[in-house]
Design a protein around this motif. Structure first.
Motif, short mmCIF file in Angstrom:
data_model
loop_
_atom_site.label_atom_id
_atom_site.label_comp_id
_atom_site.label_asym_id
_atom_site.label_seq_id
_atom_site.Cartn_x
_atom_site.Cartn_y
_atom_site.Cartn_z
N LEU A 277 0.83 -1.22 0.00
CA LEU A 277 0.00 0.00 0.00
C LEU A 277 0.86 1.26 0.00
O LEU A 277 0.54 2.25 -0.66
N GLN A 278 1.99 1.19 0.74
CA GLN A 278 2.86 2.36 0.75
C GLN A 278 3.50 2.57 -0.62
O GLN A 278 3.68 3.70 -1.07
N HIS A 279 3.80 1.46 -1.28
CA HIS A 279 4.46 1.58 -2.58
C HIS A 279 3.49 2.04 -3.67
O HIS A 279 3.80 2.93 -4.44
N TYR A 280 2.32 1.40 -3.71
CA TYR A 280 1.39 1.69 -4.81
C TYR A 280 0.30 2.70 -4.45
O TYR A 280 -0.41 3.18 -5.33
N GLY A 281 0.16 3.01 -3.15
CA GLY A 281 -0.90 3.92 -2.73
C GLY A 281 -0.62 5.36 -3.10
O GLY A 281 0.48 5.72 -3.50
N PHE A 282 -1.66 6.18 -2.97
CA PHE A 282 -1.57 7.59 -3.33
C PHE A 282 -1.76 8.45 -2.09
O PHE A 282 -2.41 8.05 -1.13
N GLY A 283 -1.18 9.65 -2.12
CA GLY A 283 -1.36 10.59 -1.02
C GLY A 283 -2.75 11.18 -1.08
O GLY A 283 -3.37 11.25 -2.14
N ALA A 284 -3.22 11.62 0.10
CA ALA A 284 -4.58 12.17 0.18
C ALA A 284 -4.74 13.40 -0.69
O ALA A 284 -5.84 13.76 -1.10
N LEU A 285 -3.61 14.05 -1.01
CA LEU A 285 -3.71 15.29 -1.80
C LEU A 285 -3.53 15.05 -3.30
O LEU A 285 -3.60 15.98 -4.10
N ASP A 286 -3.29 13.78 -3.69
CA ASP A 286 -3.17 13.48 -5.12
C ASP A 286 -4.55 13.33 -5.74
O ASP A 286 -4.90 12.28 -6.27
N VAL A 287 -5.34 14.37 -5.67
CA VAL A 287 -6.71 14.30 -6.18
C VAL A 287 -6.67 14.44 -7.71
O VAL A 287 -6.12 15.39 -8.22
N PRO A 288 -7.21 13.43 -8.42
CA PRO A 288 -7.14 13.52 -9.87
C PRO A 288 -8.03 14.65 -10.41
O PRO A 288 -9.20 14.74 -10.05
N THR A 289 -7.47 15.49 -11.23
CA THR A 289 -8.26 16.51 -11.92
C THR A 289 -7.79 16.56 -13.35
O THR A 289 -6.62 16.28 -13.64
N LEU A 290 -8.68 16.93 -14.25
CA LEU A 290 -8.27 17.00 -15.65
C LEU A 290 -7.24 18.09 -15.86
O LEU A 290 -6.31 17.95 -16.64
N SER A 291 -7.38 19.19 -15.11
CA SER A 291 -6.42 20.28 -15.30
C SER A 291 -5.06 19.92 -14.70
O SER A 291 -4.03 20.22 -15.27
#
Ligand code: DAH
Length: 366
Positions: free
Chosen positions: A345-359
């Motif tokens: 999970l640490q390796h493949y997981g994402f940070g809480a602030l890596d919110v996907p946006t188109l921009s």
């Protein structure tokens, strides 16, 4: 008057010995309160002769002032001592290490679902959902798979022992396609929805787990044709894989709920021995891999959705979310997705602030 001096001396002595603010307050009440001895003496002034008052008055007032001053001083001293004690107890040790940062990460499946929602929102799709505990009418019958249909047997369905109130067999949904029916019945047409979620099949190996994730897409409108489907999937896959060189191949196929049905392959290129989505296709060092099932919604399914198929047409597609995540982020064993191994999970997981946006980019990894 001897009594006054004695009482004053006793009171001042008691104040000097008072150890708490409460004790000081009790002494104040006993001396200066309405029933206190100083107050009682002050009241006697009224009944005195002027001469007596002139000689006794100043003594009584002096006693009141002496007691008042002693009370204030003692109260101040006790408060200062309490503050000193608190400051001594509340020292800050600046040599302590910083507290550990909060742990946890966003699972790649959640991240990819957010990416998909963002991409499809931009094309006007809303997110729809349905229950994971489904009935066989929504999961099969309404998707043009009557009870005897061979496709039912291919789904390795988990059934519940009991039927529901309407006599329908209950099961864990084997795909997200029943949400097509629920969305049509609930929202009518026109309609543009995606439905990501968990699905279940009795199957388990390196690429199959009994629970996995799918995403369904459904468009119902007027004059919809296969060209709209192809454009939508191409736009989606380009945005998802963040490459413009996405090549699609539509192969005729069969699904009970679409007619015609197509399976969609995407071109890949082999880079360092690994298949990477993009380019590829019928070239050396490349090939095709299947990524989606899709087709024009079967007339019977539109009818089961409560709509008139002479008026409304549409296309649908479905694919595995876990598989999309593996292709994009390079994991090769599906089972690890659900092991809960903190290192994975640490390796493949994402940070809480890596919110996907188109921009900002739908695939940014911290
Ligand atoms: N429900 C299919 C499955 O689980 C996937 C699928 C194929 C969904 C074609 C669709 C579709 O909407 O049009 O294998």
């Amino acid at each position: 008057m001897e009594q006054l001096e004695q009482q004053q001396a006793e009171t001042l002595g008691a104040i000097a010995e008072a150890a708490t603010p409460e004790a000081v307050e009790a002494i104040r009440v006993a001396a200066l309160g309405k029933q206190g001895w100083v107050s009682a003496l002050l009241k006697t002034l009224g009944g005195m002769s002027p001469e007596q008052r002139q000689s006794e008055g100043p003594k009584i007032h002096a006693a009141r002032e002496a007691v008042t001053a002693a009370l204030a001083e003692r109260k101040g001293a006790l408060e200062a001592a309490a503050l000193d004690a608190r400051l001594a107890a509340e020292t800050v040790d600046l040599s302590l290490p910083a507290p550990e940062a909060p742990k946890g990460s966003v699972h790649p499946v959640s991240q990819v679902m957010d990416e998909l929602a963002e991409i499809f929102a931009d094309m006007g799709f809303a997110v729809a959902s349905g229950p994971e505990i489904e009935d066989d009418w929504h999961n099969f019958t309404a998707l043009n798979m009557p009870e005897t249909h061979p496709a039912r047997a291919m789904h390795d369905t988990f059934y519940f022992p009991d039927k529901d109130a309407e006599g329908r067999a209950m099961l864990l949904r084997t795909h997200t396609s029943p949400v097509q029916i629920r969305a049509m019945l609930k929202q009518g047409a026109p309609l543009r929805v995606i439905a990501p979620g968990r699905v279940y099949r009795s199957d388990s190996d390196a690429t199959h787990t009994p629970m996995f994730h799918q995403i369904e897409g459904l468009v119902i409108d007027k004059g919809i044709h296969l060209g709209h489907l192809k454009w939508t999937l191409e736009t989606f896959l380009k945005a998802f894989f963040e490459r413009d060189d996405i090549v699609l191949r539509l192969r005729p196929s069969y699904f009970p709920f679409t007619e015609p049905s197509v399976e969609v392959d995407v071109g890949y290129t082999v880079v360092n021995g690994k298949r990477v989505v993009g380019g590829g296709g019928d070239v050396e060092n490349g090939g095709w891999m299947e990524v989606l099932g899709s087709g024009m919604v079967n007339r019977r399914v539109i009818e089961f959705g409560g709509l008139d198929p002479d008026q409304w047409q549409g296309f649908a597609f479905g694919t595995g979310v876990d598989r999309l995540a593996m292709l994009k982020y390079g994991m090769d064993d599906l089972r690890a997705f659900f092991d809960g191994d903190v290192r994975w999970l640490q390796h493949y997981g994402f940070g809480a602030l890596d919110v996907p946006t188109l921009s900002g980019g739908v695939g940014v990894k911290a």
